[in-house]
Design a protein around this motif. Sequence first.
Motif, PDB file in Angstrom:
ATOM      1  N   ALA A   1      57.421  22.581  24.869  1.00 56.21           N
ATOM      2  CA  ALA A   1      58.543  23.072  25.677  1.00 56.21           C
ATOM      3  C   ALA A   1      59.843  22.385  25.269  1.00 56.21           C
ATOM      4  O   ALA A   1      60.893  23.032  25.175  1.00 56.21           O
ATOM      5  N   SER A   2      59.780  21.089  25.017  1.00 55.39           N
ATOM      6  CA  SER A   2      60.985  20.353  24.613  1.00 55.39           C
ATOM      7  C   SER A   2      61.505  20.845  23.266  1.00 55.39           C
ATOM      8  O   SER A   2      62.721  20.985  23.075  1.00 55.39           O
TER       9      SER A   2
ATOM     10  N   MET B   1      48.870  18.265  29.027  1.00 50.07           N
ATOM     11  CA  MET B   1      50.236  18.395  29.546  1.00 50.07           C
ATOM     12  C   MET B   1      51.243  17.740  28.618  1.00 50.07           C
ATOM     13  O   MET B   1      52.357  18.211  28.478  1.00 50.07           O
ATOM     14  N   ARG B   2      50.857  16.646  27.959  1.00 44.53           N
ATOM     15  CA  ARG B   2      51.745  16.042  26.964  1.00 44.53           C
ATOM     16  C   ARG B   2      52.082  17.053  25.873  1.00 44.53           C
ATOM     17  O   ARG B   2      53.240  17.244  25.509  1.00 44.53           O
TER      18      ARG B   2
ATOM     19  N   PRO C   1      67.002  23.027  21.444  1.00 43.93           N
ATOM     20  CA  PRO C   1      67.972  23.884  20.733  1.00 43.93           C
ATOM     21  C   PRO C   1      68.649  24.910  21.659  1.00 43.93           C
ATOM     22  O   PRO C   1      69.846  25.184  21.517  1.00 43.93           O
ATOM     23  N   LEU C   2      67.882  25.469  22.613  1.00 39.86           N
ATOM     24  CA  LEU C   2      68.483  26.417  23.553  1.00 39.86           C
ATOM     25  C   LEU C   2      69.538  25.736  24.422  1.00 39.86           C
ATOM     26  O   LEU C   2      70.574  26.339  24.732  1.00 39.86           O
TER      27      LEU C   2
ATOM     28  N   PHE D   1      57.677  12.862  38.203  1.00 36.68           N
ATOM     29  CA  PHE D   1      56.774  13.501  39.157  1.00 36.68           C
ATOM     30  C   PHE D   1      56.577  14.987  38.880  1.00 36.68           C
ATOM     31  O   PHE D   1      55.448  15.452  38.771  1.00 36.68           O
ATOM     32  N   HIS D   2      57.659  15.746  38.760  1.00 36.92           N
ATOM     33  CA  HIS D   2      57.502  17.194  38.602  1.00 36.92           C
ATOM     34  C   HIS D   2      56.913  17.539  37.238  1.00 36.92           C
ATOM     35  O   HIS D   2      55.912  18.231  37.148  1.00 36.92           O
ATOM     36  N   ALA D   3      57.533  17.073  36.198  1.00 38.92           N
ATOM     37  CA  ALA D   3      57.086  17.472  34.865  1.00 38.92           C
ATOM     38  C   ALA D   3      55.899  16.656  34.387  1.00 38.92           C
ATOM     39  O   ALA D   3      55.154  17.111  33.529  1.00 38.92           O
ATOM     40  N   GLY D   4      55.699  15.501  34.937  1.00 37.31           N
ATOM     41  CA  GLY D   4      54.621  14.647  34.467  1.00 37.31           C
ATOM     42  C   GLY D   4      53.404  14.685  35.349  1.00 37.31           C
ATOM     43  O   GLY D   4      52.416  15.382  35.079  1.00 37.31           O
TER      44      GLY D   4
END
Length: 155
Positions: free
Chosen positions: A47-48, A40-41, A53-54, A80-83
Amino acid sequence: MMSVSGNLLGNVLLILAAMSFAWSLILMEKLEGGSPVIHMRNVLWIASILLIPLAFYFERLLQIDINNSQLLYIIILGIFHAGIIYMLYNVLIQEEGALFASFSNYIVPVVGVISGYFILNEPLFLQHKIGIFIILLALIFSNKDIFRKWVRKDH
């Protein structure tokens, strides 16, 4: 920004989002070896790299006005959500498979409606109760083991 709710473009975007989510479940199931935390990391870093840039292109990032409560909510969502949640989701996919993990998406509206009722004092209408009943019934019928145990208890 153009409103896409209720038109053909909105429906196409909804289908594309659902297909994207389904593909992500399948790809997460194919991640072998290594820790779900590491997986997930890596996913969140990629994703980041794409989203930063977007965000600069579509938004005025340097003009954002965030108050303290909004900052707190963003931090909580990030933790919580992303991690934690995506790490647990990855564990669920590895342990039980993408198909079973996709069923958890049916529980989200149930938990949301019930949380809204108890925490936010939102109304709970008959259609909400019927919807919750249908979702829970569908989950019981979709799992052969639960259904067999349920039927055997009656006989």
